[in-house]
Design a protein around this motif. Structure first.
Motif, PDB file in Angstrom:
ATOM      1  N   ALA A 174       0.825  -1.213   0.000  1.00 54.72           N
ATOM      2  CA  ALA A 174       0.000   0.000   0.000  1.00 54.72           C
ATOM      3  C   ALA A 174       0.857   1.261   0.000  1.00 54.72           C
ATOM      4  CB  ALA A 174      -0.924  -0.014   1.216  1.00 54.72           C
ATOM      5  N   GLN A 175       1.994   1.213   0.685  1.00 52.47           N
ATOM      6  CA  GLN A 175       2.870   2.377   0.769  1.00 52.47           C
ATOM      7  C   GLN A 175       3.864   2.465  -0.390  1.00 52.47           C
ATOM      8  OE1 GLN A 175       2.661   4.861   2.819  1.00 52.47           O
ATOM      9  NE2 GLN A 175       1.106   4.040   4.194  1.00 52.47           N
ATOM     10  N   GLY A 176       3.927   1.412  -1.208  1.00 48.07           N
ATOM     11  CA  GLY A 176       4.881   1.411  -2.316  1.00 48.07           C
ATOM     12  C   GLY A 176       6.313   1.221  -1.874  1.00 48.07           C
ATOM     13  N   TRP A 177       6.512   0.538  -0.737  1.00 47.08           N
ATOM     14  CA  TRP A 177       7.865   0.295  -0.231  1.00 47.08           C
ATOM     15  C   TRP A 177       8.405  -0.988  -0.864  1.00 47.08           C
ATOM     16  CZ3 TRP A 177       5.967   1.168   5.466  1.00 47.08           C
ATOM     17  CH2 TRP A 177       5.744   2.541   5.668  1.00 47.08           C
ATOM     18  N   HIS A 178       8.850  -0.875  -2.113  1.00 47.23           N
ATOM     19  CA  HIS A 178       9.246  -2.053  -2.880  1.00 47.23           C
ATOM     20  C   HIS A 178      10.457  -2.764  -2.281  1.00 47.23           C
ATOM     21  CE1 HIS A 178       6.251  -0.804  -5.594  1.00 47.23           C
ATOM     22  NE2 HIS A 178       6.947   0.118  -6.230  1.00 47.23           N
ATOM     23  N   ASN A 179      11.409  -1.982  -1.795  1.00 44.23           N
ATOM     24  CA  ASN A 179      12.610  -2.600  -1.244  1.00 44.23           C
ATOM     25  C   ASN A 179      12.280  -3.448  -0.017  1.00 44.23           C
ATOM     26  OD1 ASN A 179      15.363  -2.986  -0.243  1.00 44.23           O
ATOM     27  ND2 ASN A 179      15.872  -1.465  -1.784  1.00 44.23           N
ATOM     28  N   SER A 180      11.424  -2.897   0.854  1.00 41.67           N
ATOM     29  CA  SER A 180      11.014  -3.657   2.033  1.00 41.67           C
ATOM     30  C   SER A 180      10.234  -4.904   1.630  1.00 41.67           C
ATOM     31  CB  SER A 180      10.150  -2.768   2.935  1.00 41.67           C
ATOM     32  OG  SER A 180      10.897  -1.672   3.427  1.00 41.67           O
ATOM     33  N   SER A 181       9.399  -4.781   0.588  1.00 40.21           N
ATOM     34  CA  SER A 181       8.646  -5.939   0.104  1.00 40.21           C
ATOM     35  C   SER A 181       9.589  -7.020  -0.396  1.00 40.21           C
ATOM     36  CB  SER A 181       7.691  -5.517  -1.019  1.00 40.21           C
ATOM     37  OG  SER A 181       6.669  -4.684  -0.527  1.00 40.21           O
ATOM     38  N   ALA A 182      10.637  -6.611  -1.120  1.00 43.47           N
ATOM     39  CA  ALA A 182      11.600  -7.585  -1.644  1.00 43.47           C
ATOM     40  C   ALA A 182      12.257  -8.364  -0.504  1.00 43.47           C
ATOM     41  CB  ALA A 182      12.658  -6.875  -2.481  1.00 43.47           C
ATOM     42  N   THR A 183      12.652  -7.634   0.550  1.00 48.61           N
ATOM     43  CA  THR A 183      13.287  -8.298   1.701  1.00 48.61           C
ATOM     44  C   THR A 183      12.310  -9.216   2.422  1.00 48.61           C
ATOM     45  OG1 THR A 183      14.732  -6.381   2.007  1.00 48.61           O
ATOM     46  CG2 THR A 183      14.501  -7.888   3.873  1.00 48.61           C
ATOM     47  N   LEU A 184      11.074  -8.728   2.609  1.00 46.59           N
ATOM     48  CA  LEU A 184      10.065  -9.519   3.306  1.00 46.59           C
ATOM     49  C   LEU A 184       9.777 -10.822   2.577  1.00 46.59           C
ATOM     50  CD1 LEU A 184       7.815  -9.719   5.519  1.00 46.59           C
ATOM     51  CD2 LEU A 184       6.291  -8.702   3.823  1.00 46.59           C
TER      52      LEU A 184
END
Length: 397
Positions: A174-184
């Protein structure tokens, strides 16, 4: 050990700062901050006003993180001081940061129940962050979801862990935090792979790769590729494994000094893939050779059976004719040639040899010899030339 390393990696990657003003503590002078902190007594803290306490909490925050990897005892001490002030002043964002850090110290000591206790304090604090600060709330909430996911993964409560991971992922998306999504998603892939749920792991690794590319983060892309390569190695799909490992190796080779451990892991997986491919190739060659030998054996068996069947038919024909000949015993003047005998006499008259006659009539050479002996006896001939002469005189051919 592998699960512990994985979970610690997840905590470090998902530990988003709960204060937007927080900067990199590694370049701060921790000693000077400690000197300032030494001037504060319990009485001073009790009498301090709100603005003074805000400055104090910021310094404690810097010290808490600054000592995190160098002096865990000091880090936990400053975190507890910070937690006490944050609770008294009802500053939930600082309370969350302090409680979470204390929980991490218990995590490192593998005291997971105590870690869970402080994580719950942190989660309660997050839920008290004012709705007027949605970004701050989402930041802290997603960080806690990721941390709790790691904790329950370590405690083998995989379903609970995945629920928390998914909640964190929804906020990241939802926030567009792609880098955090990749790590998660990489962490989720590692978790499911560790549980031998390879299909689920494959899905999460691909999600990690997708978000790493959206973030344009080459390290995250290489890490996701390494994960996929090692996964496909586990699944025995060596061609796919090699494709992703090659992509990872290209990046790690260019950053060997910074990513030496990942490069060594990736090269180790690559070596395992090559060894497995060699083994598969050897098995394929053995199988192919076996199939060729089996096909050749089958061919010769079938050919032998056909020959046996043909010889049996010819023998039956010969025996029938022999019986008939003996029964009728015709005189030379009454001889009537049978079709097969006439065919053989025609070819003898043309000068064909026994093998040539056998080939022309699709019979065996032994059968041709038998017919010729019979004809010699029938016409009282001693050789083929005499036989042809007698037969022609009698106008039988």
């Amino acid at each position: 050990m592998r699960k512990i390393s994985l979970a610690l990696l997840g905590i470090l990657c998902l530990n988003i700062s709960v204060k937007a003003s927080y900067t990199d503590h590694r370049f701060h002078n921790v000693d000077s901050l400690e000197a300032v902190m030494a001037g504060w007594t319990a009485m001073d803290i009790e009498k301090a006003g709100e603005e003074e306490l805000k400055h104090l909490v910021k310094d404690l925050d810097e010290l808490m993180y600054g000592c995190l990897n160098t002096n865990s005892v000091k880090s936990e001490y400053y975190a507890r001081m910070m937690l006490g002030i944050a609770k008294r002043m009802a500053w939930p964002e600082w309370e969350c940061a302090a409680a979470k850090t204390i929980g991490q110290h218990f995590w490192y000591k593998e005291q997971f129940d105590s870690a869970a206790f402080y994580y719950r304090i942190a989660m309660d604090a997050v839920e008290r962050i004012p709705a007027t600060e949605p970004t701050e709330r989402d930041n802290s909430l997603s960080s806690m979801y990721g941390t709790l996911g790691n904790l329950y993964s370590m405690m083998d409560s995989i379903d609970t862990a995945m629920d928390y991971y998914i909640k964190a992922g929804e906020i990241f998306k939802a926030q567009g935090w792609h880098n955090s999504s990749a790590t998660l998603y990489y962490n989720m892939g590692e978790t499911m792979r560790n549980e031998d749920a390879l299909k689920e792991a494959e899905k999460y690794y691909h999600e990690s790769l997708k978000y790493a590319r959206l973030a344009d983060d080459s390290l995250a892309v290489a890490t996701a590729c390494k994960g996929l390569g090692s996964l496909y190695l586990d699944m025995g799909r060596t061609a796919k494994a090699m494709r992703y490992l090659n992509d990872a190796n290209i990046y790690f080779a260019q950053h060997e000094d910074e990513e030496l451990q990942f490069r060594m892991e990736s090269l180790d997986y690559t070596g395992q893939v090559l060894a497995l491919q060699k083994k598969h190739l050897t098995l394929i060659i053995i199988l192919f050779t076996t199939l060729i030998l089996l096909a050749a054996s089958t061919y010769f068996v079938i050919k032998g059976l056909r020959r046996t069947k043909q010889e049996k038919a010819e023998l039956t024909e010969v025996m029938d004719e022999t019986v008939e000949t003996l029964s009728n015993a015709p005189k030379p003047s009454d001889i009537i040639l049978k079709p097969r005998e006439k065919e053989i006499l025609d070819l003898v008259a043309k000068g064909y040899t026994n093998p040539q006659i056998a080939e022309a009539l699709c019979l065996s050479p032994e059968t041709i010899k038998w017919y010729k002996r019979k004809l010699f006896a029938l016409f009282d001939a001693s050789n083929s030339a005499e036989l042809v002469r007698i037969v022609k005189e009698k106008e039988l051919i």
